[in-house]
Design a protein around this motif. Structure first.
Motif, PDB file in Angstrom:
ATOM      1  N   GLU A  59       0.827  -1.198   0.000  1.00  0.00           N
ATOM      2  CA  GLU A  59       0.000   0.000   0.000  1.00  0.00           C
ATOM      3  C   GLU A  59       0.862   1.248   0.000  1.00  0.00           C
ATOM      4  N   GLU A  60       1.963   1.229   0.780  1.00  0.00           N
ATOM      5  CA  GLU A  60       2.857   2.378   0.807  1.00  0.00           C
ATOM      6  C   GLU A  60       3.468   2.609  -0.564  1.00  0.00           C
ATOM      7  N   ASP A  61       3.923   1.537  -1.201  1.00  0.00           N
ATOM      8  CA  ASP A  61       4.525   1.656  -2.524  1.00  0.00           C
ATOM      9  C   ASP A  61       3.535   2.227  -3.513  1.00  0.00           C
ATOM     10  N   GLU A  62       2.269   1.770  -3.405  1.00  0.00           N
ATOM     11  CA  GLU A  62       1.263   2.221  -4.357  1.00  0.00           C
ATOM     12  C   GLU A  62       1.034   3.718  -4.228  1.00  0.00           C
ATOM     13  N   VAL A  63       0.990   4.216  -2.986  1.00  0.00           N
ATOM     14  CA  VAL A  63       0.781   5.648  -2.765  1.00  0.00           C
ATOM     15  C   VAL A  63       1.946   6.443  -3.327  1.00  0.00           C
ATOM     16  N   VAL A  64       3.169   6.003  -3.032  1.00  0.00           N
ATOM     17  CA  VAL A  64       4.350   6.720  -3.498  1.00  0.00           C
ATOM     18  C   VAL A  64       4.398   6.748  -5.011  1.00  0.00           C
ATOM     19  N   ARG A  65       4.089   5.637  -5.657  1.00  0.00           N
ATOM     20  CA  ARG A  65       4.228   5.560  -7.096  1.00  0.00           C
ATOM     21  C   ARG A  65       3.167   6.368  -7.824  1.00  0.00           C
ATOM     22  N   VAL A  66       2.059   6.604  -7.169  1.00  0.00           N
ATOM     23  CA  VAL A  66       1.054   7.463  -7.775  1.00  0.00           C
ATOM     24  C   VAL A  66       1.548   8.903  -7.789  1.00  0.00           C
ATOM     25  N   GLU A  67       2.276   9.303  -6.727  1.00  0.00           N
ATOM     26  CA  GLU A  67       2.675  10.691  -6.567  1.00  0.00           C
ATOM     27  C   GLU A  67       4.021  11.000  -7.206  1.00  0.00           C
ATOM     28  N   THR A  68       4.850  10.006  -7.505  1.00  0.00           N
ATOM     29  CA  THR A  68       6.166  10.249  -8.070  1.00  0.00           C
ATOM     30  C   THR A  68       6.336   9.459  -9.355  1.00  0.00           C
ATOM     31  N   GLU A  69       7.404   9.794 -10.079  1.00  0.00           N
ATOM     32  CA  GLU A  69       7.699   9.118 -11.328  1.00  0.00           C
ATOM     33  C   GLU A  69       9.001   8.344 -11.191  1.00  0.00           C
ATOM     34  N   LEU A  70       9.148   7.322 -12.021  1.00  0.00           N
ATOM     35  CA  LEU A  70      10.361   6.521 -11.991  1.00  0.00           C
ATOM     36  C   LEU A  70      11.551   7.376 -12.420  1.00  0.00           C
ATOM     37  N   VAL A  71      12.600   7.369 -11.619  1.00  0.00           N
ATOM     38  CA  VAL A  71      13.838   8.075 -11.946  1.00  0.00           C
ATOM     39  C   VAL A  71      14.824   7.043 -12.479  1.00  0.00           C
ATOM     40  N   GLU A  72      15.244   7.215 -13.724  1.00  0.00           N
ATOM     41  CA  GLU A  72      16.133   6.253 -14.367  1.00  0.00           C
ATOM     42  C   GLU A  72      17.579   6.726 -14.245  1.00  0.00           C
ATOM     43  N   GLY A 246      15.931  15.977 -18.621  1.00  0.00           N
ATOM     44  CA  GLY A 246      14.598  15.549 -18.214  1.00  0.00           C
ATOM     45  C   GLY A 246      14.240  14.170 -18.724  1.00  0.00           C
ATOM     46  N   ALA A 247      14.777  13.816 -19.890  1.00  0.00           N
ATOM     47  CA  ALA A 247      14.484  12.504 -20.476  1.00  0.00           C
ATOM     48  C   ALA A 247      15.403  11.407 -19.945  1.00  0.00           C
ATOM     49  N   GLY A 248      16.408  11.769 -19.150  1.00  0.00           N
ATOM     50  CA  GLY A 248      17.312  10.768 -18.587  1.00  0.00           C
ATOM     51  C   GLY A 248      18.180  10.088 -19.625  1.00  0.00           C
ATOM     52  N   ILE A 249      18.594  10.833 -20.642  1.00  0.00           N
ATOM     53  CA  ILE A 249      19.376  10.272 -21.746  1.00  0.00           C
ATOM     54  C   ILE A 249      20.865  10.411 -21.446  1.00  0.00           C
ATOM     55  N   ALA A 250      21.601   9.314 -21.527  1.00  0.00           N
ATOM     56  CA  ALA A 250      23.054   9.360 -21.371  1.00  0.00           C
ATOM     57  C   ALA A 250      23.657   9.944 -22.646  1.00  0.00           C
ATOM     58  N   ALA A 251      24.455  11.003 -22.508  1.00  0.00           N
ATOM     59  CA  ALA A 251      24.958  11.729 -23.679  1.00  0.00           C
ATOM     60  C   ALA A 251      26.443  11.465 -23.902  1.00  0.00           C
ATOM     61  N   LEU A 362      19.622   1.524 -13.424  1.00  0.00           N
ATOM     62  CA  LEU A 362      18.925   1.473 -12.147  1.00  0.00           C
ATOM     63  C   LEU A 362      17.716   2.398 -12.207  1.00  0.00           C
ATOM     64  N   GLY A 363      16.747   2.130 -11.367  1.00  0.00           N
ATOM     65  CA  GLY A 363      15.577   2.993 -11.295  1.00  0.00           C
ATOM     66  C   GLY A 363      15.010   3.010  -9.888  1.00  0.00           C
ATOM     67  N   TYR A 364      14.432   4.143  -9.509  1.00  0.00           N
ATOM     68  CA  TYR A 364      13.822   4.253  -8.181  1.00  0.00           C
ATOM     69  C   TYR A 364      12.702   5.280  -8.218  1.00  0.00           C
ATOM     70  N   TYR A 365      11.815   5.185  -7.228  1.00  0.00           N
ATOM     71  CA  TYR A 365      10.762   6.174  -7.040  1.00  0.00           C
ATOM     72  C   TYR A 365      11.168   7.069  -5.873  1.00  0.00           C
ATOM     73  N   SER A 366      11.317   8.342  -6.145  1.00  0.00           N
ATOM     74  CA  SER A 366      11.841   9.262  -5.139  1.00  0.00           C
ATOM     75  C   SER A 366      10.954   9.306  -3.898  1.00  0.00           C
ATOM     76  N   SER A 367      11.593   9.337  -2.742  1.00  0.00           N
ATOM     77  CA  SER A 367      10.849   9.491  -1.489  1.00  0.00           C
ATOM     78  C   SER A 367      10.394  10.934  -1.283  1.00  0.00           C
ATOM     79  N   ASN A 368      10.901  11.828  -2.115  1.00  0.00           N
ATOM     80  CA  ASN A 368      10.495  13.237  -2.059  1.00  0.00           C
ATOM     81  C   ASN A 368       9.356  13.451  -3.049  1.00  0.00           C
ATOM     82  N   GLY A 369       8.148  13.569  -2.538  1.00  0.00           N
ATOM     83  CA  GLY A 369       6.981  13.687  -3.402  1.00  0.00           C
ATOM     84  C   GLY A 369       6.695  15.095  -3.890  1.00  0.00           C
ATOM     85  N   LYS A 370       7.518  16.067  -3.511  1.00  0.00           N
ATOM     86  CA  LYS A 370       7.273  17.449  -3.929  1.00  0.00           C
ATOM     87  C   LYS A 370       7.490  17.599  -5.432  1.00  0.00           C
TER      88      LYS A 370
END
Length: 402
Positions: A59-72, A246-251, A362-370
């Motif tokens: 349930e916690e993961d679901e709430v966080v993932r609704v409010e944040t985006e995957l960071v690649e 913003g697109a997370g593209i390695a240049a 790697l990918g994660y959902y930020s704990s900072n929902g701002k």
């Protein structure tokens, strides 16, 4: 007396019946009140339980993932000699955002396929070397792995009805069809200017506009063969940099040194001597960056500039290009490969292909929902590796804005 008795009996029955009616009404009212009290009590109890209930992990993961985006976060790991470290697992990595540990929820090993936007600068000083550029690009594509997808962007000269202008051209969409890519390279042409920033924006807005499929998450790269000196773009550097970040593209940039050739053509009178010229946009960029500190009298007319002034402007424009390429590459976890000429570029292409084939994602959902648009700093640490192992990764990103 009989009638009175009967009348009394009738009244008595009426009173009795009336009393019974009131009693039934009272019972119904009490029942309804009791039911209402029971409902309120059960509702309060359920609400209290819901408030006191500890959310489960899902349930916690679901709430966080609704409010944040995957960071690649694309990552390269090397040993103390600079060789890539392969076969690492998800538990070998820790990610921190603004100093706070984040849970790694996505992981792709080095064997996963990649998507590559290949940007070829076919303008100005490289026009006479188009065949060499095509061969170097083909060699790069051939060195990628089966399953890797490539898109090709080059520059061309277009006619807008009034004059001929340089434009960025999407020659091929993303594909893993090598024959199709070979045909696309044969269609690459040259241009009379360098819309370099516009080319970067095409990578963001056309090649990688849609979100990646699951197998390509965190596995997208820009590979640009260029000197980085823009002359005709509508877009600007800041816009292109923000789009890529913003697109997370390695240049990756293969930085071809065209300066000697370019400056040789700058010298001499305009009526037959000078073979190359600054665009008005380049001169404006120079004065905007250096202004009164330049020691050059401000003008956008190339022919009003002396040879010394032309060389001074050229030097600074190449310095700007060098700074911009390194800034984008460093922030994205990519790299700049200097190339003295197009022969060196072929070697650099091989190095880029080798590194792409050894990148982790790697990918994660930020704990900072701002969602405040602020910059979030990323740090990747290694666990369980020998001393001397090094990691190069995306340095951060700008949070989304509502």
């Amino acid at each position: 007396m009989g009638p009175k008795t009967e009348s009394f009996s009738v009244r008595k029955r009426i009173l009795v019946n009336s009393t019974r009616i009131h009693m039934i009404g009272d019972i119904d009212m009490k029942s309804r009140t009791l039911c209402l009290m029971l409902l309120l009590a059960s509702s309060f109890s359920a609400t209290t339980l819901a408030q006191n209930k500890t959310p489960t992990k899902n349930e916690e993961d679901e709430v966080v993932r609704v409010e944040t985006e995957l960071v690649e976060v694309p990552v390269v790991v090397t040993d103390k000699t600079g060789k890539p470290v392969l076969n690492l697992k998800q538990n070998n990595f820790s990610i921190f955002e603004d100093g706070k540990n984040q849970e790694v929820t996505e992981f792709a090993a080095t064997s996963a396929p990649f998507e590559v936007a290949l940007l070829l600068d076919t303008s100005g000083s490289t026009r006479s070397d188009l065949v060499m550029i095509q061969k170097a690009a083909q060699s790069f594509i051939d060195s990628l792995r089966p399953g890797d997808r490539v898109s090709i962007i080059a520059f061309k000269t277009s006619d807008d009805g009034q004059r001929k202008v340089a434009a960025a051209d999407l020659v091929s969409e993303l594909t893993d069809n090598r024959n199709s890519l070979r045909s696309a390279l044969e269609r690459v042409s040259t241009s009379n200017g360098t819309p370099y920033y516009d080319g970067l924006m095409q990578v963001v807005e056309k090649v990688f506009a849609a979100k990646p499929k699951e197998e390509f998450r965190g596995r997208r790269a820009l590979v640009a063969l260029t000197d980085g000196v823009d002359s005709t773009s509508v877009s600007g550097f800041d816009e292109a940099r923000e789009g890529l970040e913003g697109a997370g593209i390695a240049a990756y940039f293969i930085q071809v040194d065209t300066r000697p050739f370019f400056e040789e053509g700058l010298l001499g009178p305009c009526d037959g001597g000078a073979l190359t010229r600054f665009s008005a946009a380049q001169i404006r960029r120079y004065f905007r960056s250096f202004g009164s500190r330049s020691g050059v009298e401000q003008t956008t007319n190339f022919c009003e500039l002396g040879d010394f002034e032309r060389l001074a402007i050229s030097k600074k424009l190449y310095e700007i290009a060098d700074f911009e390429m390194n800034a984008i590459a460093k922030r994205s976890g990519g790299k700049v490969f200097p190339a003295g000429d197009l022969n060196d570029a072929r070697t650099a292409f091989k190095s880029v292909a080798a590194e792409i084939g050894t990148r982790y994602s790697l990918g994660y959902y930020s704990s900072n929902g701002k969602r405040d648009g602020g910059f979030r700093k990323i740090r990747v640490e290694l666990r369980g590796l020998p001393v001397g192992a090094q990691v190069r990764a995306r340095e951060g990103y700008n949070a989304p804005v509502n």
